[in-house]
Design an enzyme around this catalytic site. Structure first.
Site, PDB file in Angstrom:
ATOM      1  N   ASP A   9       0.841  -1.195   0.000  1.00  0.00           N
ATOM      2  CA  ASP A   9       0.000   0.000   0.000  1.00  0.00           C
ATOM      3  C   ASP A   9       0.878   1.247   0.000  1.00  0.00           C
ATOM      4  O   ASP A   9       1.672   1.454   0.911  1.00  0.00           O
ATOM      5  CB  ASP A   9      -0.901  -0.003   1.235  1.00  0.00           C
ATOM      6  CG  ASP A   9      -1.766   1.240   1.325  1.00  0.00           C
ATOM      7  OD1 ASP A   9      -2.948   1.164   0.955  1.00  0.00           O
ATOM      8  OD2 ASP A   9      -1.263   2.300   1.770  1.00  0.00           O
ATOM      9  N   TYR A  11       3.112  10.002  -0.525  1.00  0.00           N
ATOM     10  CA  TYR A  11       4.279   9.448   0.173  1.00  0.00           C
ATOM     11  C   TYR A  11       5.563   9.683  -0.608  1.00  0.00           C
ATOM     12  O   TYR A  11       6.660   9.470  -0.069  1.00  0.00           O
ATOM     13  CB  TYR A  11       4.114   7.947   0.418  1.00  0.00           C
ATOM     14  CG  TYR A  11       2.888   7.528   1.186  1.00  0.00           C
ATOM     15  CD1 TYR A  11       2.111   8.439   1.897  1.00  0.00           C
ATOM     16  CD2 TYR A  11       2.491   6.188   1.204  1.00  0.00           C
ATOM     17  CE1 TYR A  11       0.978   8.033   2.592  1.00  0.00           C
ATOM     18  CE2 TYR A  11       1.368   5.774   1.897  1.00  0.00           C
ATOM     19  CZ  TYR A  11       0.616   6.704   2.583  1.00  0.00           C
ATOM     20  OH  TYR A  11      -0.506   6.293   3.267  1.00  0.00           O
ATOM     21  N   LYS A  40      -2.981   6.033  -3.755  1.00  0.00           N
ATOM     22  CA  LYS A  40      -3.998   7.005  -3.356  1.00  0.00           C
ATOM     23  C   LYS A  40      -3.767   8.340  -4.040  1.00  0.00           C
ATOM     24  O   LYS A  40      -2.629   8.717  -4.320  1.00  0.00           O
ATOM     25  CB  LYS A  40      -3.984   7.200  -1.832  1.00  0.00           C
ATOM     26  CG  LYS A  40      -3.992   5.916  -1.030  1.00  0.00           C
ATOM     27  CD  LYS A  40      -3.899   6.189   0.457  1.00  0.00           C
ATOM     28  CE  LYS A  40      -3.561   4.930   1.228  1.00  0.00           C
ATOM     29  NZ  LYS A  40      -2.146   4.517   1.071  1.00  0.00           N
ATOM     30  N   HIS A  64      -7.517   9.835  -1.097  1.00  0.00           N
ATOM     31  CA  HIS A  64      -6.738   9.757   0.144  1.00  0.00           C
ATOM     32  C   HIS A  64      -7.461  10.398   1.331  1.00  0.00           C
ATOM     33  O   HIS A  64      -7.430   9.866   2.441  1.00  0.00           O
ATOM     34  CB  HIS A  64      -5.376  10.425  -0.071  1.00  0.00           C
ATOM     35  CG  HIS A  64      -4.316   9.956   0.867  1.00  0.00           C
ATOM     36  ND1 HIS A  64      -2.976  10.022   0.583  1.00  0.00           N
ATOM     37  CD2 HIS A  64      -4.384   9.394   2.103  1.00  0.00           C
ATOM     38  CE1 HIS A  64      -2.273   9.535   1.588  1.00  0.00           C
ATOM     39  NE2 HIS A  64      -3.110   9.151   2.526  1.00  0.00           N
ATOM     40  N   LEU A  80      -1.338  -0.545  14.828  1.00  0.00           N
ATOM     41  CA  LEU A  80      -0.763  -0.788  16.148  1.00  0.00           C
ATOM     42  C   LEU A  80      -0.782   0.482  16.998  1.00  0.00           C
ATOM     43  O   LEU A  80      -0.140   0.551  18.043  1.00  0.00           O
ATOM     44  CB  LEU A  80       0.678  -1.297  16.019  1.00  0.00           C
ATOM     45  CG  LEU A  80       0.888  -2.498  15.088  1.00  0.00           C
ATOM     46  CD1 LEU A  80       2.366  -2.861  14.994  1.00  0.00           C
ATOM     47  CD2 LEU A  80       0.070  -3.701  15.549  1.00  0.00           C
ATOM     48  N   ILE A 123      -2.550  -2.983   7.269  1.00  0.00           N
ATOM     49  CA  ILE A 123      -1.306  -2.667   6.557  1.00  0.00           C
ATOM     50  C   ILE A 123      -0.261  -2.077   7.504  1.00  0.00           C
ATOM     51  O   ILE A 123       0.078  -0.890   7.414  1.00  0.00           O
ATOM     52  CB  ILE A 123      -1.570  -1.715   5.362  1.00  0.00           C
ATOM     53  CG1 ILE A 123      -2.466  -0.541   5.780  1.00  0.00           C
ATOM     54  CG2 ILE A 123      -2.210  -2.488   4.204  1.00  0.00           C
ATOM     55  CD1 ILE A 123      -2.554   0.561   4.742  1.00  0.00           C
ATOM     56  N   ARG A 160      10.759  -7.707  11.848  1.00  0.00           N
ATOM     57  CA  ARG A 160       9.371  -7.297  12.092  1.00  0.00           C
ATOM     58  C   ARG A 160       8.464  -7.683  10.928  1.00  0.00           C
ATOM     59  O   ARG A 160       7.308  -8.054  11.111  1.00  0.00           O
ATOM     60  CB  ARG A 160       9.298  -5.792  12.326  1.00  0.00           C
ATOM     61  CG  ARG A 160       9.917  -5.338  13.632  1.00  0.00           C
ATOM     62  CD  ARG A 160       9.034  -5.682  14.822  1.00  0.00           C
ATOM     63  NE  ARG A 160       9.596  -5.146  16.047  1.00  0.00           N
ATOM     64  CZ  ARG A 160      10.422  -5.801  16.867  1.00  0.00           C
ATOM     65  NH1 ARG A 160      10.753  -7.057  16.571  1.00  0.00           N
ATOM     66  NH2 ARG A 160      10.884  -5.249  17.960  1.00  0.00           N
TER      67      ARG A 160
END
Length: 277
Positions: A44, A49, A74, A107, A189, A227, A235
């Site tokens: 994604d 970005y 996006k 977005h 998270l 995501i 990780r």
């Protein structure tokens, strides 16, 4: 490996993917290459970005069949509007080096600009012409989704939203399920903050898992697409290794009870930065 979710007719997405928000454009290629190497099949990104080109380079370097990797991007706020969105989609595909996107999202609603409605008409055209396999939105609030449902010829496949145990968005999730719009969680998270909760730590100890694995499994068992972002190989492997984990109903309920309306990111009702730099 985790399961896939059907988000539109003939369009399935791996429930657990890699988000690349805030990964430096110079670093994103090796991170995505590593993710694909260890088993990720869902990436994604977003025009804002500024790392779509690196994602595309990683896809080419990995050499996987195109149909094996689900790619989302996006549209920037500053490129909303019918004609602008069509041009922006072409630019995104060019940066990624792809002929077709699996999923393309608005977005942010950026309601002050008043352009997301005509932008959606452009998205429906992109979908009809096969430029994108599925279209959706991100950061849409209930009022935006209700308005979209009233005007859309094609409903959004997903609404990608900030969602984590301390910001569980029950009302929005219920509306999306009513409308048939899949839930996709970003910052799943709580940008690490939710991992420090004693309830998460206790459940992790009960299951012999890590706190991150517990929270990701919570998302997956709720049926969300998720995501998480990381640049660490360890990780990446850890986050992906949740397919065999299972939370009992009482453990799910204990995590559900952590909701406290703790939003980390911007307010979709007011966020209006162009995202172009």
């Amino acid at each position: 490996m985790t399961a896939s979710a059907l988000i539109a007719p003939g369009v399935e997405v791996p429930q657990l993917g890699l988000g690349v928000f805030q990964i430096d454009p110079d670093q994103v290629q090796p991170v995505v290459e590593t993710a694909l190497e260890v088993g990720y099949r869902h990436v994604d990104t977003a025009a804002a970005y500024n790392n779509e080109a690196g994602v595309g380079a990683a896809l080419r370097a990995a050499g996987l069949p195109r149909e094996e990797v689900f790619v989302t991007s996006k549209l920037r706020n500053g490129e909303q509007g019918y004609d602008a969105a069509l041009r922006a989609a072409a630019d995104t595909l060019d940066r990624l080096g792809l002929e077709q996107l699996d999923l393309y999202l608005i977005h942010w609603p950026n309601p002050a600009a008043g352009l997301w409605q005509e932008t959606w008409r452009a998205f429906e055209r992109l979908h009809a012409e096969g430029v994108v396999r599925a279209v959706g939105v991100s950061n849409f609030l209930p009022e935006h989704l209700r308005e979209l449902a009233a005007l859309a010829q094609v409903m959004p496949a997903v609404n990608q939203i900030e969602l984590h145990p301390s910001h569980a968005r029950a009302d929005l999730v219920a509306l999306q399920r009513e409308l048939g719009v899949a839930v996709e969680s970003y910052s799943p998270l709580g940008q690490g903050g939710d991992l420090e909760d004693p309830v998460i730590a206790a459940i992790a100890a009960e299951l012999g898992a890590t706190p991150a694995q517990v929270v990701l499994r919570w998302h997956i068992q709720h049926g969300y697409v998720v995501i998480p972002k990381t640049t660490s190989r360890d990780r990446l492997v850890e986050n992906l290794d949740v397919g065999g984990l299972s939370l009992a109903p009482q453990q799910m309920a204990r995590i559900d009870a952590l909701e406290r309306g703790h939003r980390i990111g911007n307010d979709p009702a007011t966020f209006a930065i162009s995202q172009i730099r």
